[in-house]
Design a protein around this motif. Structure first.
Motif, PDB file in Angstrom:
ATOM      1  N   PHE A  28       0.838  -1.202   0.000  1.00 50.68           N
ATOM      2  CA  PHE A  28       0.000   0.000   0.000  1.00 50.68           C
ATOM      3  C   PHE A  28       0.876   1.257   0.000  1.00 50.68           C
ATOM      4  CE2 PHE A  28      -2.339   3.362   2.150  1.00 50.68           C
ATOM      5  CZ  PHE A  28      -3.522   3.383   1.419  1.00 50.68           C
ATOM      6  N   GLY A  31       2.986   1.524  -3.151  1.00 51.18           N
ATOM      7  CA  GLY A  31       2.074   1.805  -4.266  1.00 51.18           C
ATOM      8  C   GLY A  31       1.643   3.266  -4.233  1.00 51.18           C
ATOM      9  N   LEU A  32       1.377   3.772  -3.027  1.00 47.84           N
ATOM     10  CA  LEU A  32       0.938   5.167  -2.846  1.00 47.84           C
ATOM     11  C   LEU A  32       1.957   6.146  -3.440  1.00 47.84           C
ATOM     12  CD1 LEU A  32      -1.447   6.596  -1.327  1.00 47.84           C
ATOM     13  CD2 LEU A  32       0.117   6.868   0.590  1.00 47.84           C
ATOM     14  N   LEU A  34       3.862   5.644  -5.957  1.00 49.17           N
ATOM     15  CA  LEU A  34       3.748   5.683  -7.416  1.00 49.17           C
ATOM     16  C   LEU A  34       2.429   6.331  -7.850  1.00 49.17           C
ATOM     17  CD1 LEU A  34       4.899   2.016  -8.113  1.00 49.17           C
ATOM     18  CD2 LEU A  34       6.179   4.061  -8.721  1.00 49.17           C
ATOM     19  N   PHE A  35       1.428   6.190  -6.995  1.00 48.19           N
ATOM     20  CA  PHE A  35       0.073   6.645  -7.354  1.00 48.19           C
ATOM     21  C   PHE A  35      -0.066   8.162  -7.271  1.00 48.19           C
ATOM     22  CE2 PHE A  35      -4.419   7.406  -6.135  1.00 48.19           C
ATOM     23  CZ  PHE A  35      -5.041   6.818  -7.226  1.00 48.19           C
ATOM     24  N   ARG A  53       7.993  -5.083  -4.992  1.00 48.45           N
ATOM     25  CA  ARG A  53       8.106  -6.451  -5.537  1.00 48.45           C
ATOM     26  C   ARG A  53       8.343  -7.472  -4.421  1.00 48.45           C
ATOM     27  NH1 ARG A  53       8.614  -2.945  -9.353  1.00 48.45           N
ATOM     28  NH2 ARG A  53       8.537  -3.443 -11.587  1.00 48.45           N
ATOM     29  N   ALA A  56       5.067  -7.981  -2.832  1.00 51.90           N
ATOM     30  CA  ALA A  56       4.201  -8.787  -3.697  1.00 51.90           C
ATOM     31  C   ALA A  56       4.541 -10.276  -3.561  1.00 51.90           C
ATOM     32  CB  ALA A  56       4.342  -8.338  -5.145  1.00 51.90           C
ATOM     33  N   PHE A  59       3.141 -11.461  -0.346  1.00 50.00           N
ATOM     34  CA  PHE A  59       1.677 -11.449  -0.459  1.00 50.00           C
ATOM     35  C   PHE A  59       1.162 -12.715  -1.167  1.00 50.00           C
ATOM     36  CE2 PHE A  59      -2.376  -9.945  -2.268  1.00 50.00           C
ATOM     37  CZ  PHE A  59      -2.913  -9.221  -1.211  1.00 50.00           C
ATOM     38  N   VAL A 132      -2.584  -9.625  -8.307  1.00 44.36           N
ATOM     39  CA  VAL A 132      -1.518 -10.527  -8.753  1.00 44.36           C
ATOM     40  C   VAL A 132      -1.454 -10.564 -10.276  1.00 44.36           C
ATOM     41  CG1 VAL A 132      -0.719 -12.926  -8.760  1.00 44.36           C
ATOM     42  CG2 VAL A 132      -1.594 -11.926  -6.645  1.00 44.36           C
ATOM     43  N   ALA A 136       1.600  -8.850 -12.106  1.00 48.21           N
ATOM     44  CA  ALA A 136       2.556  -9.750 -12.776  1.00 48.21           C
ATOM     45  C   ALA A 136       2.766  -9.316 -14.221  1.00 48.21           C
ATOM     46  CB  ALA A 136       2.050 -11.194 -12.704  1.00 48.21           C
ATOM     47  N   TRP A 139       4.981  -6.363 -14.164  1.00 51.94           N
ATOM     48  CA  TRP A 139       6.314  -6.748 -13.701  1.00 51.94           C
ATOM     49  C   TRP A 139       7.095  -7.470 -14.801  1.00 51.94           C
ATOM     50  CZ3 TRP A 139       7.050  -9.569  -8.319  1.00 51.94           C
ATOM     51  CH2 TRP A 139       8.430  -9.747  -8.075  1.00 51.94           C
ATOM     52  N   VAL A 154      -2.413  -0.926 -15.335  1.00 51.02           N
ATOM     53  CA  VAL A 154      -2.184   0.122 -14.325  1.00 51.02           C
ATOM     54  C   VAL A 154      -3.537   0.617 -13.809  1.00 51.02           C
ATOM     55  CG1 VAL A 154      -1.303   2.458 -13.935  1.00 51.02           C
ATOM     56  CG2 VAL A 154       0.047   0.848 -15.268  1.00 51.02           C
ATOM     57  N   HIS A 157      -5.191  -2.051 -11.618  1.00 52.11           N
ATOM     58  CA  HIS A 157      -4.397  -2.132 -10.378  1.00 52.11           C
ATOM     59  C   HIS A 157      -4.758  -0.940  -9.471  1.00 52.11           C
ATOM     60  CE1 HIS A 157      -0.907  -4.467  -8.894  1.00 52.11           C
ATOM     61  NE2 HIS A 157      -0.468  -3.355  -8.310  1.00 52.11           N
ATOM     62  N   PHE A 161      -6.481  -0.818  -5.828  1.00 59.59           N
ATOM     63  CA  PHE A 161      -5.778  -0.099  -4.759  1.00 59.59           C
ATOM     64  C   PHE A 161      -6.748   0.831  -4.006  1.00 59.59           C
ATOM     65  CE2 PHE A 161      -3.666   4.109  -4.072  1.00 59.59           C
ATOM     66  CZ  PHE A 161      -2.869   3.768  -2.984  1.00 59.59           C
ATOM     67  N   THR A 164      -9.545  -1.472  -2.122  1.00 58.09           N
ATOM     68  CA  THR A 164      -9.037  -2.198  -0.940  1.00 58.09           C
ATOM     69  C   THR A 164      -8.453  -1.227   0.087  1.00 58.09           C
ATOM     70  OG1 THR A 164      -6.929  -2.629  -2.038  1.00 58.09           O
ATOM     71  CG2 THR A 164      -8.532  -4.409  -2.106  1.00 58.09           C
TER      72      THR A 164
END
Ligand code: HEM
Ligand code: HEM
Length: 217
Positions: A28, A31-32, A34-35, A53, A56, A59, A132, A136, A139, A154, A157, A161, A164
């Motif tokens: 989270f 990711g934030l 990048l977001f 990564r 992930a 996870f 995932v 993936a 990635w 993106v 995803h 994000f 959740t």
């Protein structure tokens, strides 16, 4: 355990919860970065991407290990997440009066998870799979996939994000801070809850364990 207590979460599921929660928080936060465009400078030397990564991998691997060690528990959990009855609908309708006004009279008896908890559990499974798959592709196929596909990944995803992320804060509020959920923390740390709490919050499950049919998660 005294005879005034029942076990709600066994040790392996509590370990799974906390390791998975730790991985989610890492994902989270990284990711934030990048977001939110203004935080992009934090990702410049890529260490947040590396942590994303690693998060992930944890996870994904942790639930797989749990599935191998404890397939029956996973089967029970999946059945619970995907079985929705009229009682769940009635619970969801009665929930606002319960959580805001403490009015319990229309709340139907609940299983080991109430319908709100089930909704979170269901979301974790469905959105976990979406994370995932989309993650993936970003990635491993960044160089080979068509740009339009990567843009969709993106976008999906990001939707996962946002959904959740909001539910995560609701989960913490309801599970830890809400004044009616007095034994939730006790359940996920020590595993046990009082019989009184089990009767009032999980009446259907308590009736079944009393008959010896059901066990802890
Ligand atoms: C579980 C498997 C997951 C995998 C394999 C994965 C993988 C990735 C990858 C490869 C990227 C692109 C990063 C880059 O550009 O270097 C990314 C971005 C991102 N991830 Fe994940 N991720 C996963 C889970 C999560 C979770 C659970 C969250 C948040 C709760 C999350 C939030 C984000 C966000 C917000 C971005 C930025 C997307 C953008 O650029 O707008 N990811 N993820
Ligand atoms: C890091 C902060 C978190 C805290 C403080 C926390 C706390 C808790 C507590 C107290 C419970 C027991 C609720 C009860 O049985 O009455 C619980 C259950 C649960 N947690 Fe978490 N949790 C956290 C993060 C997460 C994350 C990130 C996930 C998913 C990736 C998650 C998934 C679940 C699930 C599926 C349950 C069982 C259903 C439910 O009670 O909602 N938790 N959590």
């Amino acid at each position: 355990m005294t005879h005034h207590e029942v076990e709600k979460y066994r040790k392996p599921i509590r370990i799974l919860h906390w390791v998975h929660a730790g991985a989610f928080v890492l994902l989270f936060l990284t990711g934030l970065v990048l977001f939110i465009p203004g935080l992009g400078f934090l990702a410049e030397d890529s260490w947040t991407r590396l942590i994303h990564r690693i998060g992930a991998a944890i996870f994904v691997i942790i639930p797989i290990i749990y599935l191998i060690i404890n397939p029956k528990s996973v089967g029970r959990g999946l059945k619970l997440a995907f079985t929705w009855t009229g009682d769940d609908m009635n619970w969801l309708l009665a929930a606002p009066r319960y959580y805001f006004l403490g009015d319990e009279k229309n709340m139907p008896p609940q299983d080991i998870m109430n319908s709100g908890e089930k909704m979170w559990w269901f979301s974790v499974i469905v959105f976990g799979i979406i994370f995932v798959i989309t993650g993936a592709i970003m990635w491993f196929s960044k160089a080979s996939a068509p740009p339009a596909l990567l843009q969709w990944m993106v976008f999906i995803h990001d939707v996962a994000f946002i959904y959740t992320g909001c539910f995560f804060f609701l989960h913490i509020y309801l599970a830890v801070l809400h004044p009616l959920m007095t034994e939730s923390w006790k359940a996920i740390t020590g595993g046990k809850i009082s019989t009184e709490y089990a009767k009032s919050h999980h009446g259907k499950w308590y009736a079944e364990i009393s008959k010896g049919k059901e066990k802890a998660e």
